[in-house]
Design a protein around this motif. Structure first.
Motif, PDB file in Angstrom:
ATOM      1  N   SER A 195    -111.018  30.869  36.921  1.00 33.74           N
ATOM      2  CA  SER A 195    -111.235  31.252  38.319  1.00 33.74           C
ATOM      3  C   SER A 195    -111.071  30.049  39.236  1.00 33.74           C
ATOM      4  CB  SER A 195    -112.638  31.849  38.488  1.00 33.74           C
ATOM      5  OG  SER A 195    -112.791  33.016  37.737  1.00 33.74           O
ATOM      6  N   ASN A 196    -111.511  28.914  38.756  1.00 40.06           N
ATOM      7  CA  ASN A 196    -111.457  27.686  39.532  1.00 40.06           C
ATOM      8  C   ASN A 196    -110.024  27.224  39.787  1.00 40.06           C
ATOM      9  OD1 ASN A 196    -112.372  25.406  40.881  1.00 40.06           O
ATOM     10  ND2 ASN A 196    -112.810  24.253  39.009  1.00 40.06           N
ATOM     11  N   ILE A 197    -109.099  27.663  38.938  1.00 42.94           N
ATOM     12  CA  ILE A 197    -107.704  27.244  39.106  1.00 42.94           C
ATOM     13  C   ILE A 197    -106.803  28.455  39.347  1.00 42.94           C
ATOM     14  CG2 ILE A 197    -107.964  25.162  37.697  1.00 42.94           C
ATOM     15  CD1 ILE A 197    -106.597  26.748  35.392  1.00 42.94           C
ATOM     16  N   SER A 198    -107.362  29.549  39.849  1.00 38.56           N
ATOM     17  CA  SER A 198    -106.569  30.765  40.050  1.00 38.56           C
ATOM     18  C   SER A 198    -105.432  30.538  41.045  1.00 38.56           C
ATOM     19  CB  SER A 198    -107.466  31.918  40.517  1.00 38.56           C
ATOM     20  OG  SER A 198    -108.099  31.599  41.762  1.00 38.56           O
ATOM     21  N   ASP A 199    -105.637  29.654  42.012  1.00 36.42           N
ATOM     22  CA  ASP A 199    -104.552  29.371  42.958  1.00 36.42           C
ATOM     23  C   ASP A 199    -103.366  28.716  42.246  1.00 36.42           C
ATOM     24  OD1 ASP A 199    -106.275  27.138  42.531  1.00 36.42           O
ATOM     25  OD2 ASP A 199    -105.380  26.113  44.250  1.00 36.42           O
ATOM     26  N   ILE A 200    -103.665  27.890  41.236  1.00 39.14           N
ATOM     27  CA  ILE A 200    -102.603  27.226  40.470  1.00 39.14           C
ATOM     28  C   ILE A 200    -101.855  28.239  39.622  1.00 39.14           C
ATOM     29  CG2 ILE A 200    -102.111  25.503  38.689  1.00 39.14           C
ATOM     30  CD1 ILE A 200    -104.520  23.930  39.651  1.00 39.14           C
ATOM     31  N   THR A 201    -102.591  29.077  38.895  1.00 39.44           N
ATOM     32  CA  THR A 201    -101.929  30.036  38.005  1.00 39.44           C
ATOM     33  C   THR A 201    -101.167  31.091  38.798  1.00 39.44           C
ATOM     34  OG1 THR A 201    -103.938  31.407  37.815  1.00 39.44           O
ATOM     35  CG2 THR A 201    -103.613  29.656  36.173  1.00 39.44           C
ATOM     36  N   GLN A 202    -101.708  31.490  39.972  1.00 39.79           N
ATOM     37  CA  GLN A 202    -100.971  32.442  40.807  1.00 39.79           C
ATOM     38  C   GLN A 202     -99.654  31.847  41.265  1.00 39.79           C
ATOM     39  OE1 GLN A 202    -101.428  35.543  41.428  1.00 39.79           O
ATOM     40  NE2 GLN A 202    -103.602  36.079  41.473  1.00 39.79           N
ATOM     41  N   ALA A 203     -99.683  30.572  41.618  1.00 35.25           N
ATOM     42  CA  ALA A 203     -98.463  29.914  42.075  1.00 35.25           C
ATOM     43  C   ALA A 203     -97.469  29.722  40.930  1.00 35.25           C
ATOM     44  CB  ALA A 203     -98.806  28.572  42.712  1.00 35.25           C
ATOM     45  N   LEU A 204     -97.975  29.461  39.745  1.00 31.93           N
ATOM     46  CA  LEU A 204     -97.091  29.170  38.620  1.00 31.93           C
ATOM     47  C   LEU A 204     -96.458  30.429  38.034  1.00 31.93           C
ATOM     48  CD1 LEU A 204     -99.114  26.419  36.676  1.00 31.93           C
ATOM     49  CD2 LEU A 204     -97.121  26.098  38.145  1.00 31.93           C
ATOM     50  N   PHE A 205     -97.265  31.493  37.837  1.00 29.75           N
ATOM     51  CA  PHE A 205     -96.706  32.677  37.153  1.00 29.75           C
ATOM     52  C   PHE A 205     -97.296  33.992  37.662  1.00 29.75           C
ATOM     53  CE2 PHE A 205     -99.676  30.325  34.332  1.00 29.75           C
ATOM     54  CZ  PHE A 205    -100.771  31.177  34.343  1.00 29.75           C
ATOM     55  N   GLN A 206     -97.808  34.003  38.873  1.00 29.08           N
ATOM     56  CA  GLN A 206     -98.300  35.215  39.529  1.00 29.08           C
ATOM     57  C   GLN A 206     -99.396  35.901  38.718  1.00 29.08           C
ATOM     58  OE1 GLN A 206     -95.116  37.812  41.103  1.00 29.08           O
ATOM     59  NE2 GLN A 206     -93.660  36.230  40.459  1.00 29.08           N
ATOM     60  N   GLY A 207    -100.216  35.100  38.047  1.00 32.46           N
ATOM     61  CA  GLY A 207    -101.283  35.678  37.236  1.00 32.46           C
ATOM     62  C   GLY A 207    -102.555  34.900  37.379  1.00 32.46           C
ATOM     63  N   ALA A 208    -103.668  35.579  37.097  1.00 31.76           N
ATOM     64  CA  ALA A 208    -104.970  34.925  37.161  1.00 31.76           C
ATOM     65  C   ALA A 208    -105.923  35.606  36.201  1.00 31.76           C
ATOM     66  CB  ALA A 208    -105.528  34.972  38.579  1.00 31.76           C
ATOM     67  N   TYR A 209    -106.895  34.847  35.734  1.00 30.98           N
ATOM     68  CA  TYR A 209    -107.903  35.377  34.813  1.00 30.98           C
ATOM     69  C   TYR A 209    -109.282  35.113  35.410  1.00 30.98           C
ATOM     70  CZ  TYR A 209    -110.316  36.546  30.486  1.00 30.98           C
ATOM     71  OH  TYR A 209    -111.117  37.143  29.547  1.00 30.98           O
ATOM     72  N   PHE A 210    -110.011  36.213  35.664  1.00 33.42           N
ATOM     73  CA  PHE A 210    -111.355  36.120  36.245  1.00 33.42           C
ATOM     74  C   PHE A 210    -112.422  36.639  35.270  1.00 33.42           C
ATOM     75  CE2 PHE A 210    -108.459  36.451  39.860  1.00 33.42           C
ATOM     76  CZ  PHE A 210    -108.886  35.416  40.675  1.00 33.42           C
ATOM     77  N   GLY A 211    -112.017  37.013  34.084  1.00 38.85           N
ATOM     78  CA  GLY A 211    -112.942  37.580  33.102  1.00 38.85           C
ATOM     79  C   GLY A 211    -112.335  38.816  32.472  1.00 38.85           C
ATOM     80  N   SER A 212    -112.773  39.132  31.266  1.00 38.38           N
ATOM     81  CA  SER A 212    -112.162  40.237  30.524  1.00 38.38           C
ATOM     82  C   SER A 212    -112.404  41.589  31.178  1.00 38.38           C
ATOM     83  CB  SER A 212    -112.686  40.260  29.086  1.00 38.38           C
ATOM     84  OG  SER A 212    -114.096  40.435  29.065  1.00 38.38           O
ATOM     85  N   ARG A 213    -113.481  41.715  31.959  1.00 35.88           N
ATOM     86  CA  ARG A 213    -113.799  42.997  32.579  1.00 35.88           C
ATOM     87  C   ARG A 213    -113.607  42.984  34.098  1.00 35.88           C
ATOM     88  NH1 ARG A 213    -117.444  41.868  28.585  1.00 35.88           N
ATOM     89  NH2 ARG A 213    -117.572  43.373  26.862  1.00 35.88           N
ATOM     90  N   ASP A 214    -113.061  41.909  34.613  1.00 34.15           N
ATOM     91  CA  ASP A 214    -112.842  41.793  36.052  1.00 34.15           C
ATOM     92  C   ASP A 214    -111.507  42.452  36.416  1.00 34.15           C
ATOM     93  OD1 ASP A 214    -112.072  40.669  38.692  1.00 34.15           O
ATOM     94  OD2 ASP A 214    -113.886  39.453  38.415  1.00 34.15           O
ATOM     95  N   LEU A 215    -111.523  43.361  37.367  1.00 32.43           N
ATOM     96  CA  LEU A 215    -110.324  44.112  37.729  1.00 32.43           C
ATOM     97  C   LEU A 215    -109.249  43.233  38.357  1.00 32.43           C
ATOM     98  CD1 LEU A 215    -111.914  47.398  39.189  1.00 32.43           C
ATOM     99  CD2 LEU A 215    -111.033  46.971  36.880  1.00 32.43           C
ATOM    100  N   ARG A 216    -109.611  42.039  38.807  1.00 32.19           N
ATOM    101  CA  ARG A 216    -108.604  41.148  39.391  1.00 32.19           C
ATOM    102  C   ARG A 216    -107.769  40.445  38.311  1.00 32.19           C
ATOM    103  NH1 ARG A 216    -112.311  37.196  42.628  1.00 32.19           N
ATOM    104  NH2 ARG A 216    -113.561  37.569  40.719  1.00 32.19           N
ATOM    105  N   THR A 217    -108.238  40.469  37.088  1.00 30.31           N
ATOM    106  CA  THR A 217    -107.509  39.819  35.987  1.00 30.31           C
ATOM    107  C   THR A 217    -106.228  40.583  35.692  1.00 30.31           C
ATOM    108  OG1 THR A 217    -109.511  38.921  34.980  1.00 30.31           O
ATOM    109  CG2 THR A 217    -107.610  39.237  33.544  1.00 30.31           C
ATOM    110  N   ASN A 218    -105.100  39.880  35.688  1.00 31.15           N
ATOM    111  CA  ASN A 218    -103.826  40.552  35.408  1.00 31.15           C
ATOM    112  C   ASN A 218    -103.020  39.851  34.303  1.00 31.15           C
ATOM    113  OD1 ASN A 218    -103.053  38.295  36.832  1.00 31.15           O
ATOM    114  ND2 ASN A 218    -101.658  39.366  38.225  1.00 31.15           N
ATOM    115  N   ILE A 219    -103.660  38.971  33.544  1.00 31.79           N
ATOM    116  CA  ILE A 219    -103.020  38.361  32.379  1.00 31.79           C
ATOM    117  C   ILE A 219    -103.953  38.504  31.188  1.00 31.79           C
ATOM    118  CG2 ILE A 219    -101.520  36.745  33.609  1.00 31.79           C
ATOM    119  CD1 ILE A 219    -103.627  34.572  33.194  1.00 31.79           C
TER     120      ILE A 219
END
Length: 787
Positions: A195-219
């Motif tokens: 979550s702390n680096i979601s801006d980096i992962t979004q920029a790199l490959f349009q994905g982010a991980y906020f937790g296994s049950r978080d609906l914002r997680t798309n990788i």
């Protein structure tokens, strides 16, 4: 009732009762019905069940029944057991709970008196792995429970005697199976970091991980094994991938390494990140590189995973005549095997054997006899190992032991007509699941198949006008199961041939576990998509063959072909040659237990013989080990990830003395202990004699998976297979085809004739639905026809 061979259509009926069309019926109409697939079959020889028989003895290797499992479960959870168990669905890391329950293999020393000397059936025991996070020093301990059925005599004891590691049935907590409880315990740390680096992962490959049950997680994330070296610590080397059915094929160039030692998740910590083939130990280091413009995906992973979907690809076109049903194996003469389903016992053309099942090993065979004489006491798969390689932390560190993932429970429903021929016999498998029993329907299939080549044949005569052809039809009974363990579908075939030989075959299909593509790293596999590399890896399938050739006193005879300079007797046959090179056979018995490889150029034959029995010609009776396709072992012998926990996979063959305390080559929790294994296969070789002893041969099948574009979407069974044959070697006085009536003698000449020994192709009634258009409506034509 299984699916009919042909789809039901609401058309008129033509009944076919033999293989020759009747007089008065237009063959062209019938042929057109075949060609247009406008028919429905009710072949009696397909739907007819195999005949039943009665096993000579109750199956002493039978799996746990639902009643036995429930009784064992209740006993373990009684306060009197002193185990202080929590139900797994409510358990935390610091609780004690049952991981799984299975049957404990019955000791051979107890079974043989029952089979051969009229002794009582040996007592049955269960085994259970219990995770003990509530102990002062948490661990995983295996227990044995018995005798069964549960009674006042039943005890719960530590199961240590089948393991040779330093702690017997105990495994350090950090090396135990990474189950849902451990995964859930690591997820908050992973979510916090990512979550702390979601801006980096979004920029790199349009994905982010906020937790296994978080609906914002798309990788998605995955981590392999080992997750420990010796149990003193634990770690996860995590790779991120795009979500979807083809997630194995869409890896991202982003890896997270964490330390997850112990039961206190608050102490888990970040070890670092890997991306762009560089290591960043902290979030600050990663962010600094990102701000400096040093991070970027060299190739963008395709967000559309349709390319990796195994459905029909319209854009590839259609092959000519592909609309016709492909050829099928049909038991046209009716089934020629019999079984006792209650005892999982089968008889076929001189063969007889029992089946059993383990949640980790899958199907196992016992008391395999041919024409009433025991060949093998046990034949079973022991481990399916896969070791990967690569220039990123996930591939470089991955070694899978698929029994660790309960391979047997992943033997799923087979598709009739595709996984197995139409009309096959299907059996369910069942295994304990907490206090209930899980049933996987139709997960074993049994069928007889022709070999598509004769068993034997010869044409005599020296002209085109005279002579005879003698041909014997080839056939075999196949017992098959397919285990889908994660991305791979392993097909296990055991083929009982009518000549007395037994073939073991394993095939691999399913998805590759791919890596992100790095152009400079082709040595780890080829590019197979825009940003995907096929990861080079080994598949090693280890088997146990406990031979009992006419008893338990056997030897392993080695016949080596050696090129020697042949001197001639005097007077010389060929005086102009002097000495000349030719081959001769040097025969000796293997003296001591050992691991060994096939001789170069296969210039050695290995035969398990009975030293006290000869055939009519005075030759020792035995069974030969015939290498088939792709008999290999692990490429790496000193990898830290498979150092001592995978010794069984490092040679083609091995021979040991049979011992009740060595039932398995591996432990189901060995994969996380490469430096301190619970079961060290190398310790089996302690200098014991293997001459005139009860022998076990351990053999490896598999393939070096040189990945390729044709592995997309799925690896093909065609060439991803391996095999071995056990064949009679002077076991009989002649070839085992003289008592087969499925043969033909065709004589040519003035008085040409054909002799078929009375075996004819049986009548098979088939119902066809033929579409006939009259005045725009379907018209019924019901014809009793013969084809």
């Amino acid at each position: 009732m299984h699916l009919s061979i042909f789809a039901c259509l609401a058309w008129s009926t033509v009944v076919i009762t033999s293989l020759v069309p009747p007089l008065g019926y237009d063959r062209r109409v019938l042929r057109a019905a075949f060609d247009r697939r406008e028919f429905v079959g009710t072949l009696s020889c397909l739907t007819e069940a195999a005949n039943t028989t009665t096993a000579p003895k109750r199956n002493p290797w039978a799996p746990l029944t639902p009643k036995e499992n429930l009784a064992v479960w209740n006993l373990l959870h009684e306060a009197a057991s002193g185990l202080n168990l929590t139900h797994p669905t409510e358990a935390k890391l610091t609780d004690n709970y049952v991981f799984w329950v299975d049957v404990l293999p019955t000791n051979k020393s107890a079974v043989l008196p029952y089979l051969d000397k009229g002794a009582a059936i040996p007592a049955k025991y269960a085994r259970a792995i219990i995770f003990q996070g509530g102990k002062a020093k948490p661990d995983s301990q295996e227990y044995m429970i018995g005798p069964l059925p549960v009674s006042a005599k039943t005890t719960v004891e530590k199961l240590d005697y089948i393991y040779n590691g330093p702690s017997g049935g105990s495994v350090p907590y950090n090396a135990r199976y990474f189950d849902a409880q451990r995964s859930d315990a690591t997820d908050p740390l992973i979510a916090s970091i990512m979550s702390n680096i979601s801006d980096i992962t979004q920029a790199l490959f349009q994905g982010a991980y906020f937790g296994s049950r978080d609906l914002r997680t798309n990788i998605a994330l995955t981590s392999g094994t080992p997750e420990s070296f010796d149990g003193t610590g634990a770690f996860r080397n995590i790779m991120f991938r795009l979500r979807g059915s083809a997630t194995y094929m869409t890896p991202l160039d982003f890896y997270l390494l964490i330390d997850c030692t112990g039961t206190d998740a608050s102490l888990y910590s970040l070890k670092g990140f890997v991306t762009n083939e560089k290591f960043f130990p902290t979030v600050s280091d990663l962010r600094r590189a990102f701000k400096a413009g040093e991070l970027a995906m060299e190739f963008n992973q395709t967000l559309d995973g349709d390319w990796a979907s195994p459905d029909y690809k319209l854009e590839m076109g259609l092959r000519d005549l592909e609309t016709h049903l492909a050829p099928s194996t049909l038991e046209l003469g009716g089934k020629r095997y019999k079984f006792d389903k209650d005892n999982q016992y089968v008889e076929y053309m001189g063969w007889s054997f029992y089946l059993s099942f383990s949640r980790t090993l899958g199907i196992m065979f016992y008391d395999i006899k041919f024409k009433g004489e025991r060949i093998l006491y046990e034949l079973s798969m022991q481990e399916a190992t896969a070791q990967y390689t690569g220039n990123q932390p996930k591939a470089a560190s991955t070694v899978y032991h698929d029994t660790h993932y309960e391979l047997g429970t992943e033997m799923g429903t087979l598709v009739e007509g595709f996984d197995c021929p139409w009309g096959s016999t299907f059996w369910n498998i069942s295994y304990p699941s907490y206090n209930t029993t899980q049933v996987n329907p139709n997960s074993i299939c049994i069928f007889e198949t022709e070999l598509n080549f004769p068993l034997s044949r010869h044409r005599t005569g020296f002209s085109n006008d005279y002579g005879s052809s003698y041909v014997v039809k080839g056939a075999a009974l196949i017992v098959r199961a397919i285990a889908t363990v994660g991305n791979y579908d392993y097909m296990f075939d055991y083929s009982f041939h009518i000549d007395g030989s037994l073939e073991v075959i394993v095939r691999a299909s399913g998805y590759l576990q791919a890596s992100y593509y790095y152009p400079a790293q082709g040595k780890y596999g080829p590019r197979i998509q825009q940003a995907t590399q096929g990861s080079l890896h080994d598949h090693i399938i280890t088997y146990k063959a406990d031979f009992d050739i006419l008893g338990t006193s056997n030897s392993l005879q080695v016949s080596e072909l050696k090129a020697v300079n042949q001197s001639q007797p005097l007077p010389s046959w060929f005086p102009e040659l002097g000495t000349f090179e030719q081959m001769e056979m040097h025969i000796h018995n293997m003296k001591k237990e050992k691991q060994f490889n096939y001789a170069p150029n296969n210039q050695a034959m290995y035969v398990v013989v009975s030293p006290n029995a000869t055939n009519v010609w005075g030759e020792l009776r035995g069974y030969r080990i015939v290498p088939g396709h792709s008999n290999i072992h692990l490429s790496t012998l000193h990898s830290p990830w498979s150092l001592r926990n995978s010794e069984f996979a490092k040679s083609h063959l091995a021979v040991t003395r049979q011992h009740d305390n060595e039932p398995f080559a591996n432990s189901v929790q060995n994969v996380n202990l490469p430096l301190r294994p619970q079961q060290d296969f190398s310790k089996f070789f302690d200098g014991e004699s293997v001459e005139d002893e009860d022998l076990v041969v351990w053999f490896n099948l598999g393939m070096h998976h040189f990945t390729r574009s044709e592995d997309v979407p799925l690896t093909l069974y065609t060439e991803a297979y391996s095999s071995i044959v056990f064949a009679p070697q002077n076991f009989f006085d002649r070839a085992q085809d003289g008592d087969l009536l499925n043969r033909v003698q065709v004589d040519k000449g003035v008085d040409s004739m054909s002799k078929t020994y009375g075996v004819q192709l049986d009548t098979c009634p088939v119902v066809f639905k033929e579409r006939t258009e009259l005045s725009g409506e379907d018209s019924d034509i019901s014809t009793g026809a013969e084809v």
